[in-house]
Design an enzyme around this catalytic site. Structure first.
Site, PDB file in Angstrom:
ATOM      1  N   ASN A 145       0.687  -1.180   0.158  1.00 54.33           N
ATOM      2  CA  ASN A 145      -0.320   0.300  -0.208  1.00 54.33           C
ATOM      3  C   ASN A 145       1.203   1.253  -0.223  1.00 54.33           C
ATOM      4  OD1 ASN A 145      -1.682   1.876   0.179  1.00 54.33           O
ATOM      5  ND2 ASN A 145      -3.292  -0.067   1.827  1.00 54.33           N
ATOM      6  N   ASP A 146       1.048   1.780   0.965  1.00 54.01           N
ATOM      7  CA  ASP A 146       2.374   3.334   1.193  1.00 54.01           C
ATOM      8  C   ASP A 146       3.474   2.622   0.184  1.00 54.01           C
ATOM      9  OD1 ASP A 146       0.682   4.041   3.619  1.00 54.01           O
ATOM     10  OD2 ASP A 146       1.753   3.058   4.393  1.00 54.01           O
ATOM     11  N   VAL A 147       4.175   1.783  -0.112  1.00 55.15           N
ATOM     12  CA  VAL A 147       5.039   2.004  -0.682  1.00 55.15           C
ATOM     13  C   VAL A 147       4.511   1.754  -2.528  1.00 55.15           C
ATOM     14  CG1 VAL A 147       6.489   0.478   0.816  1.00 55.15           C
ATOM     15  CG2 VAL A 147       5.062  -0.986  -1.205  1.00 55.15           C
ATOM     16  N   ALA A 162       0.426   4.145   7.487  1.00 54.02           N
ATOM     17  CA  ALA A 162       1.253   5.757   6.995  1.00 54.02           C
ATOM     18  C   ALA A 162      -0.335   6.542   7.484  1.00 54.02           C
ATOM     19  CB  ALA A 162       2.223   6.030   5.605  1.00 54.02           C
TER      20      ALA A 162
END
Lengths: 111, 473
Positions: free
Chosen positions: B397-399, B437
């Site tokens: 997700n965040d990456v 995050a």
């Protein structure tokens, strides 16, 4: 500063620098086995445990030495075993399968 | 110096050289196993040399030998057994445990040495061993309890979410004052057991309060940092007993742990102090804001996904933390094999913090026989996305959030995989929930993105089934 300390410090600093140099070249693919291998290397504390255990002459000394030997033994034997288990799994692509193999550039030859 | 002593020291030197050469050989998967074997040879030599030295020097009591061999035998058996049994998804826990026992053993070496001095009624020890003893006990004990807590979190025995103890700031301040104070007292060379015990207890408690508030997704950084600590503790043990072998090996591990810590922290775009203080977005804000994603979300079925993937020329799989958590690596390999059999070029793009420790995703994929030549590191993978027909994201997700390229949000500046550069993106995800995050991922709203709402394992299996069924030539 004693001569002995100076020698020990030199060894320590130079080893740190060698470590940085050698380890920064390890690809991200191998970071888990690397950490596991590093773990096994600090199993050398076993030698330290042996040397101090040999000096133990009191009950407290024996108990401490026993745990030091047990911890260090677990560290060194388990560490190497699991590192080898992991590294055995990293294989190249078998040459006969996979038709488009020649199109794929291996990750490690890239800059 | 006796002849034996000289030979033993030379063997230590040889062992240290073998450790360095072993680490050097780890610069490629092709030679890495040989490197590990070099290291084993070095270790066996060093241990045999130590044994020879002890026999030659004499003075070890019968009880001493029994304690030595029984302790070693038990430790070795437990170590080998756990190394044999561990599942690849559980490697981070095991590495954590080895960190704990390594740090613990290093602290015990200094304690044993201290007790010996005490028994000999040594009034004061020299400045070098005094400082090294205090530091060894401090770092070793913090590593011991810290690593056990980290392993507990990874194993799910302790909640993975940040645990904030009430009054933790005060507790930590007290522990720091006690720890630093007693260490400083010991620096003077005083052989005072009470102060040493005070230091030991403060350090053991500090290890617990240090790791408890750290969230599960920050574990790659924590394990690396504890690894660096263990190395340093072993080097300090080397200073205490004047052993160059321990100093060299400890320094090598310290360097390795430090490099990995830095790489992981950079890959998460967070500073190490920030991680140690804990709580990204303070955990609960994420849940409140979860419904905030709006706009057009395109969904697709397993059949649609199967068709898109089967008729692509080049597909990039992007496995993330979620894949490791769902243990879906076998299903992923199955799908990649199906596509490759159809002549689709398949590669895997691996972000540095995918998985639960540095490089963990690579081990999981290697276990299911994905050749390492197919595993692309971030920079290499980002060169491939613009020519990919489909990027299939599983549990990341965040990456992959393009928001990282813009300033002003929680992940600004974090290095990401350029998934949005691929012609089409399929995301397998359970819900629209946010990543660690706690911010929305605009990639999901992109017009070329299709969402496939499913558990990673089941989702992949259903796509594979659809490929088998629909696309038979």
């Amino acid at each position: 500063m004693s001569h002995q300390l100076l020698t020990d410090l030199s060894i320590f600093i130079l080893s740190l620098l060698v470590g940085f140099e050698v380890i920064s070249k390890v690809p991200a693919t191998l970071h888990t086995p690397l950490m596991s291998a590093a773990n096994s290397i600090h199993g050398i504390v076993l030698a330290g445990a042996m040397l101090t255990a040999a000096q133990a002459h009191s009950n407290l000394g024996y108990v401490l030495a026993f745990f030091a030997m047990m911890f260090a033994g677990m560290n060194v034997a388990g560490g190497y075993k699991v590192t080898d288990r992991m590294l055995k799994m990293f294989k190249r692509r078998p040459a006969n399968t996979a038709k488009p193999a020649e199109q794929i550039t291996p990750a490690e030859v890239r800059p | 110096m006796s002849t034996i002593q000289t030979i033993v020291d030379l063997i230590y030197l040889l062992a240290a050289a073998l450790f360095v050469m072993g680490l050097h050989l780890m610069n490629s998967p092709a030679t890495a196993r040989k490197g590990s074997q070099f290291s084993v040879v070095g270790m066996v030599l060093a241990i045999c040399a130590t044994l020879a030295y002890l026999i030659d020097a004499g003075g070890v009591t019968t009880t001493g030998w029994v304690v030595l061999s029984v302790g070693f035998a038990i430790g070795t058996l437990v170590g080998l057994r756990s190394a044999d049994k561990v599942k690849m998804t559980d490697i981070p826990q095991l590495v954590s445990i080895f960190n704990a026992v390594g740090g613990g053993a290093a602290a015990l070496v200094a304690l044993t040495d201290f007790v010996h001095d005490k028994n000999l009624h040594v009034a004061a020890i020299g400045p070098t061993p005094a400082v090294a003893t205090a530091l060894d006990v401090l770092i070793g004990a913090v590593t011991f309890t810290g690593s056990i807590i980290a392993a507990g979190k990874l194993q799910g025995l302790i909640s993975g979410s940040p645990i904030i103890i009430p009054g933790s700031k005060i507790i930590n301040t007290i522990l720091t004052v006690v720890g630093v104070g007693s260490a400083a007292f010991l620096f003077t060379g005083a052989v005072n057991t009470n102060v040493l015990i005070l230091l030991l207890v403060a350090a053991l408690l500090f290890g617990i309060t240090l790791v408890l508030p750290i969230g599960g997704a920050d574990m790659p950084v924590v394990i690396s940092l504890l690894n660096a600590f263990t190395g340093t503790a072993v080097a300090m043990a080397g200073f205490v007993i004047d052993s160059s072998a321990l100093i060299i090996a400890g320094a090598l591990v310290g360097a390795s742990g430090t490099i990995l810590t830095k790489l992981m922290a950079d890959a998460m775009n967070r500073s190490i102090p920030n991680i140690m203080i804990g709580g990204f977005g303070q955990g609960d804000t994420a849940a409140v804001a979860a419904g905030a994603v709006s706009g057009n979300i395109k969904q697709l079925s397993a059949d649609d996904a199967a068709i898109q993937l089967s008729y692509a020329q080049k597909v990039i799989f992007v496995p993330g933390y979620g894949l490791a958590a769902a243990q879906a690596q076998r299903e992923l390999k199955d799908l990649s094999q199906l596509l490759e059999d159809r002549g689709v070029e398949v590669l895997f793009a691996i972000h540095p913090v995918a998985g639960r420790m540095p490089g963990h995703m690579n081990v999981l994929l290697a276990e299911v026989d994905v050749p390492y030549t197919q595993l692309y590191e971030m920079e290499a993978a980002n060169l491939e996305f613009p020519t990919a027909d489909v990027a299939l994201v599983i549990g990341a997700n965040d990456v992959i959030n393009p928001a990282a390229r813009r300033p002003g949000n929680a992940i600004s500046g974090m290095p990401i995989l350029d998934v949005d550069k691929a012609k089409n993106v399929i995301v397998i995800k359970r819900s629209m929930g946010q990543g660690y995050a706690g911010i929305d991922n605009e990639l999901y709203l992109d017009e070329k993105t299709s969402m496939f709402f499913a558990d990673g394992k089941k989702g992949l299996a259903s796509i594979s089934a659809a490929v088998r069924e629909l696309v038979t030539d």
